[in-house]
Write a protein that holds these residues in place. Structure first.
Motif, mmCIF file in Angstrom:
data_model
loop_
_atom_site.group_PDB
_atom_site.id
_atom_site.type_symbol
_atom_site.label_atom_id
_atom_site.label_comp_id
_atom_site.label_asym_id
_atom_site.label_seq_id
_atom_site.Cartn_x
_atom_site.Cartn_y
_atom_site.Cartn_z
ATOM 1 N N GLU A 31 -31.607 43.888 94.235
ATOM 2 C CA GLU A 31 -31.683 42.622 94.952
ATOM 3 C C GLU A 31 -32.468 41.589 94.135
ATOM 4 O O GLU A 31 -32.070 40.423 94.051
ATOM 5 N N ALA A 32 -33.567 42.022 93.494
ATOM 6 C CA ALA A 32 -34.356 41.114 92.654
ATOM 7 C C ALA A 32 -33.545 40.642 91.451
ATOM 8 O O ALA A 32 -33.547 39.449 91.111
ATOM 9 N N GLU A 33 -32.838 41.548 90.809
ATOM 10 C CA GLU A 33 -32.013 41.178 89.655
ATOM 11 C C GLU A 33 -30.917 40.188 90.053
ATOM 12 O O GLU A 33 -30.648 39.225 89.335
ATOM 13 N N ARG A 119 -37.688 33.226 96.632
ATOM 14 C CA ARG A 119 -37.044 34.443 97.139
ATOM 15 C C ARG A 119 -37.121 35.556 96.096
ATOM 16 O O ARG A 119 -37.416 36.711 96.430
ATOM 17 N N ALA A 120 -36.869 35.233 94.833
ATOM 18 C CA ALA A 120 -36.949 36.245 93.768
ATOM 19 C C ALA A 120 -38.370 36.802 93.666
ATOM 20 O O ALA A 120 -38.558 38.024 93.577
ATOM 21 N N VAL A 121 -39.346 35.937 93.684
ATOM 22 C CA VAL A 121 -40.746 36.377 93.604
ATOM 23 C C VAL A 121 -41.091 37.260 94.804
ATOM 24 O O VAL A 121 -41.749 38.295 94.646
ATOM 25 N N ASP A 122 -40.640 36.874 95.995
ATOM 26 C CA ASP A 122 -40.910 37.675 97.193
ATOM 27 C C ASP A 122 -40.309 39.076 97.081
ATOM 28 O O ASP A 122 -40.958 40.067 97.434
ATOM 29 N N ILE A 123 -39.084 39.176 96.596
ATOM 30 C CA ILE A 123 -38.427 40.485 96.462
ATOM 31 C C ILE A 123 -39.174 41.338 95.440
ATOM 32 O O ILE A 123 -39.416 42.531 95.668
ATOM 33 N N ILE A 124 -39.548 40.730 94.321
ATOM 34 C CA ILE A 124 -40.278 41.471 93.281
ATOM 35 C C ILE A 124 -41.604 41.988 93.826
ATOM 36 O O ILE A 124 -41.975 43.152 93.604
ATOM 37 N N LYS A 125 -42.328 41.151 94.546
ATOM 38 C CA LYS A 125 -43.619 41.560 95.127
ATOM 39 C C LYS A 125 -43.428 42.634 96.191
ATOM 40 O O LYS A 125 -44.234 43.563 96.300
ATOM 41 N N GLN A 126 -42.364 42.523 96.972
ATOM 42 C CA GLN A 126 -42.068 43.532 97.988
ATOM 43 C C GLN A 126 -41.816 44.887 97.318
ATOM 44 O O GLN A 126 -42.314 45.917 97.767
ATOM 45 N N ARG A 127 -41.076 44.879 96.218
ATOM 46 C CA ARG A 127 -40.799 46.115 95.488
ATOM 47 C C ARG A 127 -42.077 46.690 94.899
ATOM 48 O O ARG A 127 -42.335 47.891 94.977
ATOM 49 N N ILE A 131 -43.595 50.464 95.755
ATOM 50 C CA ILE A 131 -43.798 51.582 94.819
ATOM 51 C C ILE A 131 -45.275 51.971 94.692
ATOM 52 O O ILE A 131 -45.578 53.025 94.145
ATOM 53 N N GLU A 132 -46.172 51.152 95.212
ATOM 54 C CA GLU A 132 -47.602 51.501 95.195
ATOM 55 C C GLU A 132 -48.032 52.219 96.473
ATOM 56 O O GLU A 132 -49.084 52.858 96.504
ATOM 57 N N LYS A 133 -47.239 52.092 97.534
ATOM 58 C CA LYS A 133 -47.614 52.673 98.828
ATOM 59 C C LYS A 133 -47.324 54.171 98.867
ATOM 60 O O LYS A 133 -46.489 54.679 98.132
ATOM 61 N N MET A 134 -48.031 54.834 99.775
ATOM 62 C CA MET A 134 -47.801 56.255 100.025
ATOM 63 C C MET A 134 -46.650 56.397 100.995
ATOM 64 O O MET A 134 -46.532 55.563 101.867
ATOM 65 N N PRO A 135 -45.836 57.334 100.968
ATOM 66 C CA PRO A 135 -45.726 58.397 99.984
ATOM 67 C C PRO A 135 -44.838 58.021 98.801
ATOM 68 O O PRO A 135 -44.675 58.802 97.867
ATOM 69 N N ALA A 136 -44.268 56.786 98.830
ATOM 70 C CA ALA A 136 -43.303 56.400 97.799
ATOM 71 C C ALA A 136 -43.877 56.520 96.397
ATOM 72 O O ALA A 136 -43.174 56.918 95.465
ATOM 73 N N ARG A 137 -45.157 56.226 96.229
ATOM 74 C CA ARG A 137 -45.744 56.254 94.892
ATOM 75 C C ARG A 137 -45.608 57.625 94.225
ATOM 76 O O ARG A 137 -45.606 57.730 92.998
ATOM 77 N N ILE A 140 -41.194 57.836 93.452
ATOM 78 C CA ILE A 140 -40.406 56.835 92.725
ATOM 79 C C ILE A 140 -40.276 57.230 91.260
ATOM 80 O O ILE A 140 -41.266 57.494 90.587
ATOM 81 N N SER A 141 -39.049 57.241 90.763
ATOM 82 C CA SER A 141 -38.792 57.579 89.362
ATOM 83 C C SER A 141 -38.978 56.379 88.451
ATOM 84 O O SER A 141 -39.544 56.502 87.368
ATOM 85 N N ASN A 142 -38.473 55.221 88.875
ATOM 86 C CA ASN A 142 -38.493 54.032 88.019
ATOM 87 C C ASN A 142 -39.557 53.055 88.520
ATOM 88 O O ASN A 142 -39.333 52.325 89.481
ATOM 89 N N LYS A 143 -40.681 53.041 87.846
ATOM 90 C CA LYS A 143 -41.770 52.137 88.220
ATOM 91 C C LYS A 143 -41.891 50.973 87.241
ATOM 92 O O LYS A 143 -42.882 50.254 87.241
ATOM 93 N N SER A 144 -40.851 50.775 86.427
ATOM 94 C CA SER A 144 -40.912 49.700 85.433
ATOM 95 C C SER A 144 -40.974 48.343 86.131
ATOM 96 O O SER A 144 -40.363 48.127 87.178
ATOM 97 N N LYS A 145 -41.726 47.455 85.539
ATOM 98 C CA LYS A 145 -41.950 46.127 86.105
ATOM 99 C C LYS A 145 -40.684 45.272 85.938
ATOM 100 O O LYS A 145 -40.013 45.339 84.921
ATOM 101 N N ILE A 146 -40.372 44.490 86.955
ATOM 102 C CA ILE A 146 -39.277 43.529 86.862
ATOM 103 C C ILE A 146 -39.866 42.255 86.286
ATOM 104 O O ILE A 146 -40.780 41.662 86.860
ATOM 105 N N GLU A 147 -39.357 41.848 85.140
ATOM 106 C CA GLU A 147 -39.897 40.674 84.451
ATOM 107 C C GLU A 147 -39.227 39.406 84.964
ATOM 108 O O GLU A 147 -38.005 39.289 84.941
ATOM 109 N N TYR A 148 -40.044 38.497 85.443
ATOM 110 C CA TYR A 148 -39.549 37.171 85.823
ATOM 111 C C TYR A 148 -40.711 36.196 85.769
ATOM 112 O O TYR A 148 -41.764 36.460 86.339
ATOM 113 N N GLU A 149 -40.500 35.099 85.078
ATOM 114 C CA GLU A 149 -41.504 34.039 85.048
ATOM 115 C C GLU A 149 -40.909 32.820 85.734
ATOM 116 O O GLU A 149 -39.800 32.383 85.407
ATOM 117 N N VAL A 150 -41.645 32.299 86.688
ATOM 118 C CA VAL A 150 -41.189 31.139 87.452
ATOM 119 C C VAL A 150 -40.934 29.975 86.499
ATOM 120 O O VAL A 150 -41.730 29.698 85.605
#
Length: 173
Positions: A31-33, A119-127, A131-137, A140-150
């Motif tokens: 969704e972020a992409e 909207r993009a920033v919100d989705i990225i922050k939501q993701r 991935i930091e919350k329990m128990p997902a942390r 989760i296999s892919n914890k790579s950061k989504i790169e986006y600069e406003v």
């Protein structure tokens, strides 16, 4: 036997949580992409709309500047007291609605672009939060950061760096 059933149930539960967490992360990443790609489309449409509306307004202004003096000079060139009629006659007026429409389009399109970026920033922050919350942390296999600069202006970047915004003059004199 009961121990084996409990272990099997726990294994099924852990596998289900693993798939659930990873599927949610994948959905948020996709969704972020997609939103980041949408930003380019919104930006492209914004500039095309603004540019073309500005071109139409400029063409109208140039046509009016060309036609108006000819209308007036042809009407009053002999001037047999006709100049006083000018006060009473209805002369062609320069219509400013194209400029109002242009200003409205600028505002609407800029807000649309800003909303797409937010909207993009919100989705990225939501993701990131997910991935930091329990128990997902733990799952989760892919914890790579989504790169986006406003996308922003030089002025806004400077304000964010200096943390100072004291330029209140709208029209530089």
């Amino acid at each position: 036997m009961i121990t084996l059933i409990i272990i099997a149930a726990l294994a099924v539960l852990l596998i289900a949580v693993y798939f659930s967490c990873n599927n949610r992360e994948i959905a948020l990443r996709k969704e972020a992409e997609a939103q980041i790609e949408k930003i380019e489309s919104v930006h492209d449409a914004m500039w095309k709309i603004i540019k073309q509306k500005a071109d139409v307004s400029e063409q109208y202004r140039e046509a009016f500047e060309k036609i108006y003096p000819e209308l007036i000079s042809g009407r009053y060139s002999g001037d047999n007291g006709n100049m006083m009629k000018w006060i009473q006659e209805q002369n062609p007026n320069f219509d400013t609605t194209l400029y109002k429409d242009l200003m409205q389009a600028i505002e609407v399109q800029r807000v649309r672009f800003d909303n797409a970026q937010q909207r993009a920033v919100d989705i990225i922050k939501q993701r990131e939060a997910y991935i930091e919350k329990m128990p997902a942390r733990f799952f989760i296999s892919n914890k790579s950061k989504i790169e986006y600069e406003v996308i922003s202006s030089t002025r806004s970047k400077t304000v964010m760096e200096t943390r100072i915004d004291d330029d209140t003059e709208l029209f530089n004199k």
